[in-house]
Design a protein around this motif. Structure first.
Motif, PDB file in Angstrom:
ATOM      1  N   MET A  82      39.206  31.627  37.510  1.00  0.00           N
ATOM      2  CA  MET A  82      40.588  31.934  37.863  1.00  0.00           C
ATOM      3  C   MET A  82      41.514  31.432  36.749  1.00  0.00           C
ATOM      4  O   MET A  82      42.070  30.343  36.830  1.00  0.00           O
ATOM      5  CB  MET A  82      40.892  31.229  39.196  1.00  0.00           C
ATOM      6  CG  MET A  82      42.188  31.617  39.860  1.00  0.00           C
ATOM      7  SD  MET A  82      42.332  33.346  40.289  1.00  0.00           S
ATOM      8  CE  MET A  82      41.376  33.383  41.798  1.00  0.00           C
ATOM      9  N   PRO A  83      41.671  32.239  35.689  1.00  0.00           N
ATOM     10  CA  PRO A  83      42.459  31.764  34.539  1.00  0.00           C
ATOM     11  C   PRO A  83      43.887  31.376  34.902  1.00  0.00           C
ATOM     12  O   PRO A  83      44.457  30.469  34.303  1.00  0.00           O
ATOM     13  CB  PRO A  83      42.459  32.965  33.587  1.00  0.00           C
ATOM     14  CG  PRO A  83      41.333  33.823  34.010  1.00  0.00           C
ATOM     15  CD  PRO A  83      41.095  33.563  35.463  1.00  0.00           C
TER      16      PRO A  83
ATOM     17  N   ILE B  70      43.603  20.854  38.445  1.00  0.00           N
ATOM     18  CA  ILE B  70      43.136  22.140  38.976  1.00  0.00           C
ATOM     19  C   ILE B  70      43.414  22.209  40.483  1.00  0.00           C
ATOM     20  O   ILE B  70      43.831  23.242  41.011  1.00  0.00           O
ATOM     21  CB  ILE B  70      41.623  22.328  38.706  1.00  0.00           C
ATOM     22  CG1 ILE B  70      41.320  22.274  37.201  1.00  0.00           C
ATOM     23  CG2 ILE B  70      41.109  23.629  39.317  1.00  0.00           C
ATOM     24  CD1 ILE B  70      41.798  23.451  36.409  1.00  0.00           C
TER      25      ILE B  70
ATOM     26  N   ALA C 193      47.435  24.588  35.759  1.00  0.00           N
ATOM     27  CA  ALA C 193      46.954  23.206  35.589  1.00  0.00           C
ATOM     28  C   ALA C 193      47.481  22.622  34.277  1.00  0.00           C
ATOM     29  O   ALA C 193      47.881  21.457  34.220  1.00  0.00           O
ATOM     30  CB  ALA C 193      45.428  23.173  35.616  1.00  0.00           C
ATOM     31  N   ALA C 194      47.504  23.437  33.234  1.00  0.00           N
ATOM     32  CA  ALA C 194      48.025  22.969  31.942  1.00  0.00           C
ATOM     33  C   ALA C 194      49.509  22.633  32.065  1.00  0.00           C
ATOM     34  O   ALA C 194      49.984  21.633  31.522  1.00  0.00           O
ATOM     35  CB  ALA C 194      47.802  24.033  30.870  1.00  0.00           C
TER      36      ALA C 194
ATOM     37  N   GLN D 241      37.088  28.219  41.397  1.00  0.00           N
ATOM     38  CA  GLN D 241      38.015  27.597  40.426  1.00  0.00           C
ATOM     39  C   GLN D 241      37.677  28.004  38.996  1.00  0.00           C
ATOM     40  O   GLN D 241      38.555  28.180  38.165  1.00  0.00           O
ATOM     41  CB  GLN D 241      37.922  26.067  40.514  1.00  0.00           C
ATOM     42  CG  GLN D 241      38.567  25.454  41.730  1.00  0.00           C
ATOM     43  CD  GLN D 241      38.386  23.945  41.764  1.00  0.00           C
ATOM     44  OE1 GLN D 241      37.375  23.425  41.310  1.00  0.00           O
ATOM     45  NE2 GLN D 241      39.358  23.243  42.317  1.00  0.00           N
TER      46      GLN D 241
ATOM     47  N   LEU E  52      44.878  29.771  37.324  1.00  0.00           N
ATOM     48  CA  LEU E  52      44.805  28.413  37.842  1.00  0.00           C
ATOM     49  C   LEU E  52      44.853  27.420  36.692  1.00  0.00           C
ATOM     50  O   LEU E  52      45.485  26.369  36.759  1.00  0.00           O
ATOM     51  CB  LEU E  52      43.452  28.286  38.535  1.00  0.00           C
ATOM     52  CG  LEU E  52      43.283  27.334  39.673  1.00  0.00           C
ATOM     53  CD1 LEU E  52      44.146  27.777  40.838  1.00  0.00           C
ATOM     54  CD2 LEU E  52      41.821  27.352  40.107  1.00  0.00           C
ATOM     55  N   TYR E  53      44.166  27.788  35.649  1.00  0.00           N
ATOM     56  CA  TYR E  53      44.035  26.884  34.514  1.00  0.00           C
ATOM     57  C   TYR E  53      45.335  26.855  33.714  1.00  0.00           C
ATOM     58  O   TYR E  53      45.763  25.805  33.225  1.00  0.00           O
ATOM     59  CB  TYR E  53      42.789  27.309  33.744  1.00  0.00           C
ATOM     60  CG  TYR E  53      42.760  27.430  32.268  1.00  0.00           C
ATOM     61  CD1 TYR E  53      42.810  26.299  31.460  1.00  0.00           C
ATOM     62  CD2 TYR E  53      42.594  28.672  31.669  1.00  0.00           C
ATOM     63  CE1 TYR E  53      42.702  26.436  30.084  1.00  0.00           C
ATOM     64  CE2 TYR E  53      42.471  28.809  30.310  1.00  0.00           C
ATOM     65  CZ  TYR E  53      42.540  27.694  29.521  1.00  0.00           C
ATOM     66  OH  TYR E  53      42.427  27.824  28.174  1.00  0.00           O
ATOM     67  N   ARG E  54      46.024  27.972  33.700  1.00  0.00           N
ATOM     68  CA  ARG E  54      47.337  27.964  33.045  1.00  0.00           C
ATOM     69  C   ARG E  54      48.315  27.084  33.825  1.00  0.00           C
ATOM     70  O   ARG E  54      49.089  26.333  33.239  1.00  0.00           O
ATOM     71  CB  ARG E  54      47.866  29.400  32.919  1.00  0.00           C
ATOM     72  CG  ARG E  54      47.079  30.222  31.914  1.00  0.00           C
ATOM     73  CD  ARG E  54      47.812  31.502  31.530  1.00  0.00           C
ATOM     74  NE  ARG E  54      47.730  32.521  32.550  1.00  0.00           N
ATOM     75  CZ  ARG E  54      46.779  33.454  32.614  1.00  0.00           C
ATOM     76  NH1 ARG E  54      45.822  33.481  31.700  1.00  0.00           N
ATOM     77  NH2 ARG E  54      46.774  34.347  33.566  1.00  0.00           N
TER      78      ARG E  54
END
Lengths: 314, 314
Positions: free
Chosen positions: A153-154, A189, A160-161, A150, A156-158
């Motif tokens: 993995m950018p 996430i 999540a935002a 996790q 994923l974070y985009r």
């Protein structure tokens, strides 16, 4: 009827009434029809240790028609070693892989950090030295899987935002109850995890094999997926296992009670001791036991056999 | 005394009493001693449009001793175009750059997404086509700066997760009040932004030039930095500008009231109209105005001159 159990991703307490749980969560029970529709189902399906599903028929249909589908599950690295509960998931993963699914294997190191305080470098070590080798040994085809952390993995974070931007505090509270900032962060996430195969491949049926205490994340993901972009995401399916009871009689093997838990690769002598001290369905006296027999429904050793160690139904 | 104004990163309301704000936030006023300690201070310092600071002396000392320091600020891309408020920050950035600071320029596209719903690709376009060219035109040395997008910086997200893991819901509530999940998510990222120079370079004094409504993030960052690892992070310093009042008389130019706002690069005819309709310190009648004169303290045109357009103090 008084509420006697609690099942959330972060807390399991009391004696679980699975019939009631299925009803409350809005799951479908695994029934004979589904079991007979699954080609060569492993014993945990046949015995309904895999006890329920959401949109499981979507996956059955993909298997029948030999069309591609994705498999996604996450392993936290909150505990230093994998344990028996992980084995049930591993069995489902390798089964769905054999049926043509492409596996995405998430190492939930952000969750382990934000909820349990495990530093990322320690989480990485546990994954590489303990969890991935254990999954490999249990028959998961790691080499063909998309394995990711996790924390690395950018994309994923985009996502999540984006998820954080479309949910309200009260909605989150309705779904998760009172959560810490770390749990909230981890939830966004995790929803992104479950949608990751579709983020990378486009819309594709996805099956998430998990223990039933993780259903909250599945429900939340399906709610969110509906709102994000219907053409981009199909609703993920899930298959749920019962929780393997703790050897001390708790409803779940608990990392905070070492004697309740069987780690994978634990020494024989330790295992022997834990199992000899396990909570069983034996009666109060030898006399009563001879007269009435044991009570398998509360016996943790029986559950071990049913979930893990006796694979032959006959 | 009744509370007549609200100043948070997400809401500014009422007539701001800056004296009281400085006290409540626990800031230090910019005083003569500091102004005379800054080499060749721009007019916004001399006039105390830059009105307060936290640990500003740390930065003054770095300038005096010609030791390196970092500058960090973030620009949201919630509005399609940069506006006059951005100009005040640009002036501070270029000033601190000339004094030897190394600039980290954050495009807060995650914040714009989670708080205002601006898609990341639109945020990226606004940054590249509007905000960065405007900052360049305003004298910020973009070429030597470390310019980054929040959405493309995995190290930021790992630090944000660590921050989420060490704060409680009640602590967050004490600092920010009621926030949406999107605001909470953005706050963790913003704290990580402010610590980014030190994450990349090791402990280094960092100055954050911001409008005073952003102080909550600074306070939260300093709280968090103390707990993360004292040897890793020195507490960031900040310099705060007043808010340029909206032309309609609001305490801040507001993106939701177009006539209150002056965008950079707006057409002359539009500007002329906005300024002719601006709220001024003129009296009710020409007679009164002749007798008492205008009231500059409430006059938005006076504020424009003081903050932006008359650079000569004499």
């Amino acid at each position: 009827m008084e509420r006697s159990f609690v099942v959330t991703p972060w807390e399991v307490r009391g004696t679980i009434d699975y019939t009631r749980l299925v009803e409350e969560f809005g799951l479908e029970r695994l029934d004979e029809k589904m079991i007979s529709s699954l080609p060569d189902p492993p014993f945990i399906f046949r015995r309904r240790v895999v006890m329920a599903h959401r949109d499981g028929w979507v996956i059955v249909e993909r298997i029948r028609t030999k069309l591609p589908f994705a498999i996604l599950t996450g392993f936290t690295v909150s505990h230093p070693k994998p344990h028996l509960g992980n084995r049930l998931i591993a069995d489902m993963l390798s089964y769905f892989q054999r049926q043509g699914g492409r596996l995405y294997l998430c190492i939930a190191d952000i969750e382990s950090l934000t909820v349990r305080g495990v530093p990322l470098d320690e989480g990485r070590r546990r994954a590489l030295e303990e969890f991935l080798p254990a999954l490999y040994a249990l028959g998961v085809d790691i080499e063909s899987a998309f394995v990711y952390f996790q924390s690395a993995m950018p994309i994923l974070y985009r996502l999540a935002a984006r998820i954080a931007s479309i949910v309200s505090s009260s909605e989150l509270h309705d779904i998760y109850g009172d959560v810490t900032p770390g749990q909230m962060f981890a939830s966004f996430i995790q929803v992104a995890d479950i949608l990751l195969p579709q983020l990378l491949e486009g819309p594709i049926p996805t099956v998430v094999p998990v223990a039933v205490d993780q259903d909250t994340h599945i429900r939340f993901t399906r709610d969110v997926a509906k709102r994000l972009n219907a053409r981009r995401f199909t609703l993920p399916s899930a298959f749920y296992t019962e929780l393997t009871p703790g050897l001390t009689g708790t409803s779940k093997m608990s990392k905070s009670i070492p004697s309740s838990l069987i780690e994978l690769g634990e020494a024989d002598t330790v295992l022997r001791q834990k199992i000899q001290q396990a909570f069983t369905g034996g009666r109060a006296t030898a006399e009563e036991h001879r007269r009435y027999g044991g009570n398998p429904s509360i016996c943790t050793v029986f559950a071990l056999m049913r979930h893990h160690f006796i694979t032959d139904d006959t």
